[in-house]
Design an enzyme around this catalytic site. Structure first.
Site, PDB file in Angstrom:
ATOM      1  N   GLN A 206     -61.284  30.958 -68.500  1.00  0.00           N
ATOM      2  CA  GLN A 206     -60.303  30.591 -67.484  1.00  0.00           C
ATOM      3  C   GLN A 206     -60.830  29.546 -66.506  1.00  0.00           C
ATOM      4  O   GLN A 206     -60.071  29.053 -65.666  1.00  0.00           O
ATOM      5  CB  GLN A 206     -59.876  31.840 -66.708  1.00  0.00           C
ATOM      6  CG  GLN A 206     -59.223  32.903 -67.569  1.00  0.00           C
ATOM      7  CD  GLN A 206     -59.076  34.240 -66.851  1.00  0.00           C
ATOM      8  OE1 GLN A 206     -59.480  34.399 -65.701  1.00  0.00           O
ATOM      9  NE2 GLN A 206     -58.498  35.219 -67.537  1.00  0.00           N
ATOM     10  N   HIS A 277     -61.730  35.214 -64.194  1.00  0.00           N
ATOM     11  CA  HIS A 277     -61.609  35.508 -62.768  1.00  0.00           C
ATOM     12  C   HIS A 277     -62.452  34.589 -61.881  1.00  0.00           C
ATOM     13  O   HIS A 277     -63.382  35.013 -61.210  1.00  0.00           O
ATOM     14  CB  HIS A 277     -61.946  36.975 -62.490  1.00  0.00           C
ATOM     15  CG  HIS A 277     -61.151  37.939 -63.302  1.00  0.00           C
ATOM     16  ND1 HIS A 277     -61.426  39.288 -63.361  1.00  0.00           N
ATOM     17  CD2 HIS A 277     -60.074  37.751 -64.115  1.00  0.00           C
ATOM     18  CE1 HIS A 277     -60.561  39.885 -64.166  1.00  0.00           C
ATOM     19  NE2 HIS A 277     -59.724  38.963 -64.638  1.00  0.00           N
ATOM     20  N   GLU A 369     -50.558  41.664 -57.444  1.00  0.00           N
ATOM     21  CA  GLU A 369     -50.268  41.943 -56.044  1.00  0.00           C
ATOM     22  C   GLU A 369     -49.904  40.700 -55.248  1.00  0.00           C
ATOM     23  O   GLU A 369     -50.425  39.611 -55.499  1.00  0.00           O
ATOM     24  CB  GLU A 369     -51.500  42.581 -55.379  1.00  0.00           C
ATOM     25  CG  GLU A 369     -51.915  43.907 -55.962  1.00  0.00           C
ATOM     26  CD  GLU A 369     -53.169  44.482 -55.330  1.00  0.00           C
ATOM     27  OE1 GLU A 369     -53.553  45.596 -55.699  1.00  0.00           O
ATOM     28  OE2 GLU A 369     -53.753  43.810 -54.448  1.00  0.00           O
ATOM     29  N   TYR A 379     -59.188  45.021 -49.713  1.00  0.00           N
ATOM     30  CA  TYR A 379     -57.958  45.155 -50.493  1.00  0.00           C
ATOM     31  C   TYR A 379     -58.084  46.100 -51.686  1.00  0.00           C
ATOM     32  O   TYR A 379     -57.150  46.221 -52.474  1.00  0.00           O
ATOM     33  CB  TYR A 379     -57.444  43.764 -50.890  1.00  0.00           C
ATOM     34  CG  TYR A 379     -56.907  43.059 -49.668  1.00  0.00           C
ATOM     35  CD1 TYR A 379     -55.565  43.130 -49.326  1.00  0.00           C
ATOM     36  CD2 TYR A 379     -57.774  42.407 -48.792  1.00  0.00           C
ATOM     37  CE1 TYR A 379     -55.086  42.546 -48.165  1.00  0.00           C
ATOM     38  CE2 TYR A 379     -57.301  41.818 -47.627  1.00  0.00           C
ATOM     39  CZ  TYR A 379     -55.953  41.893 -47.317  1.00  0.00           C
ATOM     40  OH  TYR A 379     -55.483  41.326 -46.148  1.00  0.00           O
ATOM     41  N   TYR A 390     -56.494  47.350 -70.403  1.00  0.00           N
ATOM     42  CA  TYR A 390     -55.810  46.595 -71.453  1.00  0.00           C
ATOM     43  C   TYR A 390     -55.775  47.354 -72.775  1.00  0.00           C
ATOM     44  O   TYR A 390     -54.914  47.097 -73.618  1.00  0.00           O
ATOM     45  CB  TYR A 390     -56.497  45.240 -71.651  1.00  0.00           C
ATOM     46  CG  TYR A 390     -56.347  44.314 -70.472  1.00  0.00           C
ATOM     47  CD1 TYR A 390     -55.127  43.730 -70.170  1.00  0.00           C
ATOM     48  CD2 TYR A 390     -57.443  44.030 -69.664  1.00  0.00           C
ATOM     49  CE1 TYR A 390     -54.986  42.880 -69.093  1.00  0.00           C
ATOM     50  CE2 TYR A 390     -57.313  43.176 -68.572  1.00  0.00           C
ATOM     51  CZ  TYR A 390     -56.085  42.602 -68.289  1.00  0.00           C
ATOM     52  OH  TYR A 390     -55.951  41.764 -67.209  1.00  0.00           O
TER      53      TYR A 390
END
Length: 498
Positions: A206, A277, A369, A379, A390
């Site tokens: 990513q 991430h 979120e 958080y 998953y």
């Protein structure tokens, strides 16, 4: 002994190892201990789909359509509302004797019970999604306040490769980052150049060349900010998110990146080969600060540690130096740039005209979120989550215990939309949307419009669906909504129809 080095304002600030390890337990160490305690819960390798089919389907139907034992269908728009999250959980855990439903709290963990709720939400989504997508009549899409059409701005023949972000120069030229490592300059829908001399980046999963953000006072200072997956020296298969700023030098169609400065880099021992991430979003607050998001790079527990950069939102001055009023600047062992923590992968970040900061972030399978970002706040990831694993097994429950001081999201996406890209709309073409949040989703292939008042959602609708993977959203100089799409790799815009 190697000491960790954080780069702020282009200088190496050395934090001694004694600040990480001492005779008394630091706040970061305490958080690690609390996380380890919180995860010592009842576990199983149960397959959630099989658990539902074996336990619930005989009454509620394999697809939650109801029928057996007189149960009603759960496949209604009202029952899909998140207000039913806790009632569904409580009914499964405690039973509903008047309806002949037994309590499963004695035979299932809370994690397994919540996973059943997630499975029901997935079944509902499959049935309800066609009802909530905007209606398309001959290429004109109907939303609550507007009709619009989609115009292609940069087509797939222009050589974009996983475009990640879009920004504009004052003269109207568009900048587009491509995750594969190049920054394109676009004029009139055509790529006119690629920028030379960019900082190194590496495409690992990513990560790659990610955000481009033009300084609000670009006309005066010329600064442009980039985030990249920075390759580890000697090993391009390990990386971490790094932020630079620089200027563009134009010589006809030749464009060169110059005057580069390091804004934020983490110690090299944090670099790893994970492909997930990276975060990488940037927001200016108009008061001399920037905010930068960082995902937890697949290592959830590190999001709870203030001595690690994973899973954080950072606040810096625009030159990379550290504000003295940051919440953890005087906390032993903490990285002084941290603004908030306990994040998984914040890939959307936006600030409204009141100075309220919001993020959207990926949860695992289910439970993305929308958060109101408040300095110094935790958080909750990975101690609490609305998602499951998953592999169809249970993970955690979404609600903190009384002693866990976590801030809950304003709303969640369940199933996940794979949130990516967040903007506050401001403009005249869609003036009834002013102040609303536009949240994109990769896997969901959506843009949702969300209106928030006092941390409550008062309006929410899907305004775009199934065009492609929505990577980013931007508001152009013309006030139209520009969408960076992957698969196909194009840039489009939403234009109102009278």
């Amino acid at each position: 002994m190697v000491r960790p080095i954080y780069v702020f304002a282009g200088l190496a600030t050395v934090i001694s190892c004694s600040s990480f390890v001492g005779g008394t337990k630091s706040q970061a160490d305490q958080q690690k201990s609390d996380y380890e305690k919180s995860t010592k819960v009842k576990r199983s390798g149960v397959n959630v789909t099989q658990l539902y089919n074996d336990t619930c389907a005989k009454c509620h139907g394999v697809n939650a359509e109801g029928g057996g034992g007189g149960t009603q269908s759960l496949l209604t728009v009202d029952k899909f509302d998140e207000k039913w999250d806790k009632p569904f959980f409580d009914a499964t855990r405690n039973g509903v004797p008047t309806m002949g439903m037994e309590a499963y709290g004695d035979t299932m963990s809370d994690q397994e019970i919540w996973a059943l709720v997630v499975h029901i939400r997935e079944l509902q989504y499959k049935a309800i999604r066609p009802m909530t997508a905007p209606k398309n009549t001959n290429g004109v899409f109907q939303t609550q306040y507007y009709k619009y059409r989609i115009e292609t701005v940069v087509d797939k023949d222009q050589g974009l490769k996983t475009p990640w972000c879009t920004a504009w120069l004052p003269d109207g030229r568009m900048l587009i980052t491509n995750r594969s490592g190049y920054l394109t300059v676009v004029k009139g829908g055509k790529v006119v150049s690629r920028v030379d001399n960019l900082p190194a980046s590496t495409e690992i999963g990513q990560g790659g060349l990610m955000e481009v953000a033009v300084h609000p006072d670009y006309a005066k200072n010329g600064w442009i900010y980039l985030t990249v997956a920075d390759p580890k020296e000697g090993n391009r298969r390990e990386a971490f998110t790094r932020t630079y700023r620089g200027r563009l030098k134009f010589d006809g169609d030749k464009v060169t990146w110059t005057d580069q400065q390091d804004i934020f880099k983490v110690p090299i021992d944090n670099y790893n080969g994970s492909g997930i991430h990276y975060g990488g979003k940037i927001v200016f607050d108009g008061k001399g600060h920037i905010f930068i998001t960082q995902g937890e790079r697949g290592n959830g527990p590190l999001a709870q540690r203030l001595d690690k950069p994973n899973g954080k939102i950072f606040r810096l001055y625009e030159d990379g130096s550290i504000p003295k009023d940051n919440p953890f600047v005087n906390t032993p062992s903490a990285i002084p740039a941290i603004w908030t923590y306990g994040h998984r992968n914040p890939q959307g970040l936006a600030m409204d005209d009141k100075g309220d900061l919001y993020d959207t972030e990926h949860a695992p399978r289910g439970g993305d979120e929308l958060n109101h970002i408040v300095p110094g706040t935790n958080y909750g990831w990975p101690v609490i989550t609305f998602g499951i694993n998953y592999n169809d097994s249970s993970l955690e429950v979404p609600w903190p215990t009384a002693d866990q001081k976590f801030k809950m999201p304003i709303t969640r996406w369940l199933p996940s939309s794979a949130t990516s890209g967040l903007r506050v709309y401001k403009g005249s073409p869609f003036s009834k949307w002013n102040g609303d949040l536009l949240a994109g989703g990769l896997a969901g292939k959506v843009i949702d419009r969300v209106r928030v008042k006092n941390e409550k959602v008062v309006e929410r609708e899907t305004i775009l669906f199934n065009l492609g993977r929505v990577r980013d959203i931007a508001i152009g100089p013309d006030g139209f909504v520009y969408v960076t799409v992957n698969e196909p790799d194009i840039i489009v815009r939403l234009v109102p129809v009278q």
